[in-house]
Design a protein around this motif. Structure first.
Motif, PDB file in Angstrom:
ATOM      1  N   THR A 296      -9.934   5.625  -5.810  1.00 15.93           N
ATOM      2  CA  THR A 296     -10.962   4.619  -5.519  1.00 15.93           C
ATOM      3  C   THR A 296     -10.411   3.240  -5.891  1.00 15.93           C
ATOM      4  OG1 THR A 296     -12.030   4.677  -7.697  1.00 15.93           O
ATOM      5  CG2 THR A 296     -12.766   6.293  -6.056  1.00 15.93           C
ATOM      6  N   LEU A 297     -10.868   2.220  -5.158  1.00 21.10           N
ATOM      7  CA  LEU A 297     -10.386   0.860  -5.359  1.00 21.10           C
ATOM      8  C   LEU A 297     -11.521  -0.049  -5.825  1.00 21.10           C
ATOM      9  CD1 LEU A 297      -8.228   0.548  -2.105  1.00 21.10           C
ATOM     10  CD2 LEU A 297      -7.455   1.240  -4.384  1.00 21.10           C
ATOM     11  N   LYS A 298     -11.168  -1.135  -6.485  1.00 21.04           N
ATOM     12  CA  LYS A 298     -12.186  -2.066  -6.980  1.00 21.04           C
ATOM     13  C   LYS A 298     -12.827  -2.869  -5.856  1.00 21.04           C
ATOM     14  CE  LYS A 298     -10.571  -2.572 -11.731  1.00 21.04           C
ATOM     15  NZ  LYS A 298     -10.143  -3.502 -12.803  1.00 21.04           N
ATOM     16  N   ASP A 299     -12.108  -3.009  -4.728  1.00 24.61           N
ATOM     17  CA  ASP A 299     -12.649  -3.747  -3.589  1.00 24.61           C
ATOM     18  C   ASP A 299     -12.992  -2.784  -2.464  1.00 24.61           C
ATOM     19  OD1 ASP A 299     -12.040  -6.696  -4.426  1.00 24.61           O
ATOM     20  OD2 ASP A 299     -10.191  -5.582  -4.816  1.00 24.61           O
ATOM     21  N   ASP A 300     -13.944  -3.168  -1.632  1.00 26.50           N
ATOM     22  CA  ASP A 300     -14.399  -2.325  -0.526  1.00 26.50           C
ATOM     23  C   ASP A 300     -13.508  -2.560   0.696  1.00 26.50           C
ATOM     24  OD1 ASP A 300     -15.796  -0.621   1.079  1.00 26.50           O
ATOM     25  OD2 ASP A 300     -17.402  -2.059   1.542  1.00 26.50           O
ATOM     26  N   LEU A 301     -12.351  -1.898   0.707  1.00 26.69           N
ATOM     27  CA  LEU A 301     -11.424  -2.034   1.843  1.00 26.69           C
ATOM     28  C   LEU A 301     -11.803  -1.043   2.937  1.00 26.69           C
ATOM     29  CD1 LEU A 301      -7.936  -2.453   0.119  1.00 26.69           C
ATOM     30  CD2 LEU A 301      -9.766  -4.134   0.481  1.00 26.69           C
ATOM     31  N   GLN A 302     -11.695  -1.497   4.189  1.00 27.31           N
ATOM     32  CA  GLN A 302     -12.069  -0.659   5.321  1.00 27.31           C
ATOM     33  C   GLN A 302     -10.828   0.080   5.838  1.00 27.31           C
ATOM     34  OE1 GLN A 302     -15.371  -0.337   6.124  1.00 27.31           O
ATOM     35  NE2 GLN A 302     -15.521  -1.620   4.273  1.00 27.31           N
ATOM     36  N   LEU A 303     -10.471   1.133   5.123  1.00 29.81           N
ATOM     37  CA  LEU A 303      -9.294   1.905   5.497  1.00 29.81           C
ATOM     38  C   LEU A 303      -9.676   3.107   6.344  1.00 29.81           C
ATOM     39  CD1 LEU A 303      -7.312   1.904   2.119  1.00 29.81           C
ATOM     40  CD2 LEU A 303      -7.395   0.165   3.915  1.00 29.81           C
ATOM     41  N   LYS A 304      -8.701   3.652   7.046  1.00 25.27           N
ATOM     42  CA  LYS A 304      -8.916   4.825   7.881  1.00 25.27           C
ATOM     43  C   LYS A 304      -7.730   5.774   7.716  1.00 25.27           C
ATOM     44  CE  LYS A 304      -6.851   2.731  12.022  1.00 25.27           C
ATOM     45  NZ  LYS A 304      -6.260   1.615  11.267  1.00 25.27           N
ATOM     46  N   ARG A 305      -7.869   6.975   8.253  1.00 22.52           N
ATOM     47  CA  ARG A 305      -6.760   7.940   8.229  1.00 22.52           C
ATOM     48  C   ARG A 305      -5.545   7.306   8.908  1.00 22.52           C
ATOM     49  NH1 ARG A 305      -5.142  13.306   8.039  1.00 22.52           N
ATOM     50  NH2 ARG A 305      -3.589  13.855   9.623  1.00 22.52           N
ATOM     51  N   GLY A 306      -4.399   7.467   8.300  1.00 21.28           N
ATOM     52  CA  GLY A 306      -3.180   6.890   8.849  1.00 21.28           C
ATOM     53  C   GLY A 306      -2.756   5.610   8.167  1.00 21.28           C
ATOM     54  N   ASP A 307      -3.693   4.949   7.458  1.00 22.67           N
ATOM     55  CA  ASP A 307      -3.322   3.767   6.682  1.00 22.67           C
ATOM     56  C   ASP A 307      -2.537   4.218   5.440  1.00 22.67           C
ATOM     57  OD1 ASP A 307      -4.655   2.336   8.550  1.00 22.67           O
ATOM     58  OD2 ASP A 307      -6.305   1.705   7.244  1.00 22.67           O
ATOM     59  N   MET A 308      -1.825   3.276   4.851  1.00 25.57           N
ATOM     60  CA  MET A 308      -1.055   3.598   3.646  1.00 25.57           C
ATOM     61  C   MET A 308      -1.399   2.625   2.525  1.00 25.57           C
ATOM     62  SD  MET A 308       3.067   3.749   2.922  1.00 25.57           S
ATOM     63  CE  MET A 308       3.378   5.168   3.952  1.00 25.57           C
ATOM     64  N   ILE A 309      -1.625   3.182   1.336  1.00 24.28           N
ATOM     65  CA  ILE A 309      -1.797   2.381   0.130  1.00 24.28           C
ATOM     66  C   ILE A 309      -0.464   2.389  -0.605  1.00 24.28           C
ATOM     67  CG2 ILE A 309      -2.980   2.222  -2.093  1.00 24.28           C
ATOM     68  CD1 ILE A 309      -5.382   3.633  -0.783  1.00 24.28           C
ATOM     69  N   ALA A 310       0.060   1.192  -0.904  1.00 19.95           N
ATOM     70  CA  ALA A 310       1.352   1.080  -1.585  1.00 19.95           C
ATOM     71  C   ALA A 310       1.219   0.147  -2.778  1.00 19.95           C
ATOM     72  CB  ALA A 310       2.413   0.544  -0.621  1.00 19.95           C
ATOM     73  N   LYS A 311       2.019   0.410  -3.787  1.00 18.34           N
ATOM     74  CA  LYS A 311       2.008  -0.473  -4.958  1.00 18.34           C
ATOM     75  C   LYS A 311       2.552  -1.841  -4.565  1.00 18.34           C
ATOM     76  CE  LYS A 311       3.045   1.037  -9.066  1.00 18.34           C
ATOM     77  NZ  LYS A 311       3.631   1.714 -10.245  1.00 18.34           N
ATOM     78  N   ALA A 312       1.907  -2.888  -5.072  1.00 20.83           N
ATOM     79  CA  ALA A 312       2.229  -4.255  -4.652  1.00 20.83           C
ATOM     80  C   ALA A 312       3.615  -4.699  -5.095  1.00 20.83           C
ATOM     81  CB  ALA A 312       1.167  -5.216  -5.193  1.00 20.83           C
ATOM     82  N   ASP A 313       4.156  -4.066  -6.144  1.00 24.85           N
ATOM     83  CA  ASP A 313       5.447  -4.523  -6.664  1.00 24.85           C
ATOM     84  C   ASP A 313       6.642  -3.859  -5.983  1.00 24.85           C
ATOM     85  OD1 ASP A 313       5.137  -1.993  -7.644  1.00 24.85           O
ATOM     86  OD2 ASP A 313       5.478  -2.491  -9.744  1.00 24.85           O
ATOM     87  N   ASN A 314       6.375  -2.969  -5.026  1.00 23.10           N
ATOM     88  CA  ASN A 314       7.472  -2.292  -4.335  1.00 23.10           C
ATOM     89  C   ASN A 314       7.002  -1.899  -2.946  1.00 23.10           C
ATOM     90  OD1 ASN A 314      10.082  -1.215  -4.186  1.00 23.10           O
ATOM     91  ND2 ASN A 314       9.945  -0.465  -6.287  1.00 23.10           N
ATOM     92  N   LYS A 315       7.029  -2.840  -2.036  1.00 21.35           N
ATOM     93  CA  LYS A 315       6.400  -2.655  -0.733  1.00 21.35           C
ATOM     94  C   LYS A 315       7.314  -1.912   0.244  1.00 21.35           C
ATOM     95  CE  LYS A 315       3.824  -6.972  -1.364  1.00 21.35           C
ATOM     96  NZ  LYS A 315       3.604  -8.341  -0.873  1.00 21.35           N
ATOM     97  N   PRO A 316       6.700  -1.141   1.158  1.00 18.73           N
ATOM     98  CA  PRO A 316       7.489  -0.479   2.196  1.00 18.73           C
ATOM     99  C   PRO A 316       7.895  -1.464   3.288  1.00 18.73           C
ATOM    100  CG  PRO A 316       5.164  -0.060   2.550  1.00 18.73           C
ATOM    101  CD  PRO A 316       5.270  -0.835   1.265  1.00 18.73           C
ATOM    102  N   SER A 317       8.767  -1.040   4.178  1.00 21.42           N
ATOM    103  CA  SER A 317       9.090  -1.835   5.357  1.00 21.42           C
ATOM    104  C   SER A 317       7.990  -1.630   6.392  1.00 21.42           C
ATOM    105  CB  SER A 317      10.432  -1.395   5.946  1.00 21.42           C
ATOM    106  OG  SER A 317      11.468  -1.553   5.004  1.00 21.42           O
ATOM    107  N   GLU A 318       7.680  -2.685   7.145  1.00 24.89           N
ATOM    108  CA  GLU A 318       6.700  -2.577   8.224  1.00 24.89           C
ATOM    109  C   GLU A 318       7.425  -2.925   9.519  1.00 24.89           C
ATOM    110  OE1 GLU A 318       2.017  -3.629   8.931  1.00 24.89           O
ATOM    111  OE2 GLU A 318       3.303  -5.112   7.973  1.00 24.89           O
TER     112      GLU A 318
END
Length: 408
Positions: free
Chosen positions: A283-305
């Motif tokens: 669970t997150l502190k903010d109400d983010l509108q995520l869906k299946r297929g989205d990715m949550i990543a740590k801010a200090d080590n981001k993936p490539s997009e």
């Protein structure tokens, strides 16, 4: 207890299925009715001894031809560890089956016939294991009973294997002299090899360290589903990388919205941190509108997009790959339309050389391709993270999986 996934590979008739049968038989991992069934089958085939290979060779064609065709998965456990075995075929025409079986393995057992030594297929299977970033290799020199348990022959095979494996950079290689038929050094140490003191195959499987093989640096959490109930909103999925902790700052892809992990929850209650391959609800502190297929990543080590990527793919379909082919690409929990825009080269899996080609790929061939996506996805290289660096291509018309790929 932790879980070790391992695969077996080797030339035809090197004894892969017999070895797995011996492991299961000597660890008491088969039922009495299974043993009775293979005893009857062995007698009807005219085999001199109980044919333990029949435990894994389940297809009628496998039993008739005496070879492994399909990938057979078997499960057993000791007081120290649980195991999943993938018995994969050795022949080149079943390369796709070997890639499938080895794709989730922590360790590969490469069988070598003590009489024949290192052969072309030994090199090919080791190369495929290195492509799939399997970090632990056990070279099981089988049929030692047929060379009178010769230390000289064992050492020659060891020298020959290391001469080519040094070129592909596998770090952990162990060599074990065994006889799968007679059980020497499979589960118990053998008195026939007093010159060998590094433990049986099973003891090595029990103690090999795999914890450090996981990507514990890059926090990755692909969203599988959203759970909403009254004032609760959580994101369910599997941790595919890094250590996620309550209070961590995270970024959601593709929206790039940021938030902080509020809680991490399991069936047994809340926990403070989660790591691969745990399945949890975040669970997150903010109400983010995520869906299946989205990715949550740590801010200090981001993936490539990326919208364009290069990948090493194993082609699995009878209909070959050609430039311009359109497919559905599945990566973690997301799916996007994809077009293969170039076949950069093909790998000769016998010589480990790259071959320039513009003819595409045929079934069981491995090559490097360029893929254009209909929308950007967040990913890592396969070398960094096997979970977030792997993909499959699906035929849009038949829904068949036509290729397995590793992001370069």
């Amino acid at each position: 207890m932790d879980l070790l996934r391992f695969t077996t590979a080797g030339s035809v008739d090197d004894g892969k299925s017999t070895l797995i049968g011996r492991l299961m038989y000597d660890t008491k991992a088969i039922f009495e009715d299974q043993l009775e069934a293979i005893e009857k089958s062995s007698q009807s085939r005219g085999d001199e001894n109980v044919n333990l290979a029949l435990l894994t060779d389940g297809l009628k064609a496998e039993r008739e031809q005496g070879i492994t065709i399909d990938v057979a998965y078997r499960y057993f456990a000791t007081p120290k560890r649980k195991f999943i075995i993938a018995d994969t075929p050795g022949h080149i025409q079943y390369t796709r089956n070997m890639v499938t079986g080895a794709s989730t393995a922590n360790l590969a057992i490469i069988l070598v016939d003590a009489r024949n030594g290192v052969v072309e297929q030994t090199k090919r299977h080791t190369f495929i294991a290195s492509l799939l970033k399997i970090k632990h290799i056990v070279v099981a020199v089988n049929k030692m009973d047929l060379v009178d348990y010769s230390e000289e022959q064992f050492n020659k095979i060891k020298t020959d294997f290391l001469a080519f494996s040094d070129k592909i950079g596998i770090e952990d290689i162990r060599f074990i002299p065994i006889s799968a038929l007679k059980g020497d050094n499979v589960v118990d140490d053998s008195t026939q090899t007093p010159w060998y003191t590094d433990g049986s195959l099973l003891s090595n499987l029990e103690k090999v360290e795999i914890d450090q093989d996981l990507d514990l640096d890059n926090g990755r959490f692909p969203v599988q589903r959203i759970i909403e109930n009254n004032d609760f909103k959580g994101f369910a999925g599997r941790v595919d990388g890094g250590i996620l902790k309550v209070g961590d700052e995270v970024v959601a892809y593709p929206s790039k919205e940021t938030s902080v992990i509020k809680t991490i929850e399991t069936m047994d209650g809340k926990i403070e941190e989660a790591f691969p391959p745990m399945s949890v609800v975040v669970t997150l502190k903010d109400d983010l509108q995520l869906k299946r297929g989205d990715m949550i990543a740590k801010a200090d080590n981001k993936p490539s997009e990326v919208e364009t990527l290069k990948a090493t793919v194993c082609w699995m379909n009878q209909k070959g790959l050609s430039v311009g082919g359109k497919y559905l690409l599945k990566h973690t929990t997301t799916e996007v339309n994809a077009t293969v825009t170039a076949v950069i080269d093909k790998l000769d899996i016998n010589t480990m050389n790259h071959i320039s080609t513009d003819t595409g790929l045929q079934m069981n061939e491995i090559g490097v391709v360029e893929i254009q996506l209909s929308s950007a996805i967040a990913l890592d290289s396969y070398k960094t993270n096997r979970a977030t660096g792997s993909l499959i291509l699906i035929d849009l018309d038949t829904n068949e999986t036509v290729a397995a790929g590793m992001v370069k």
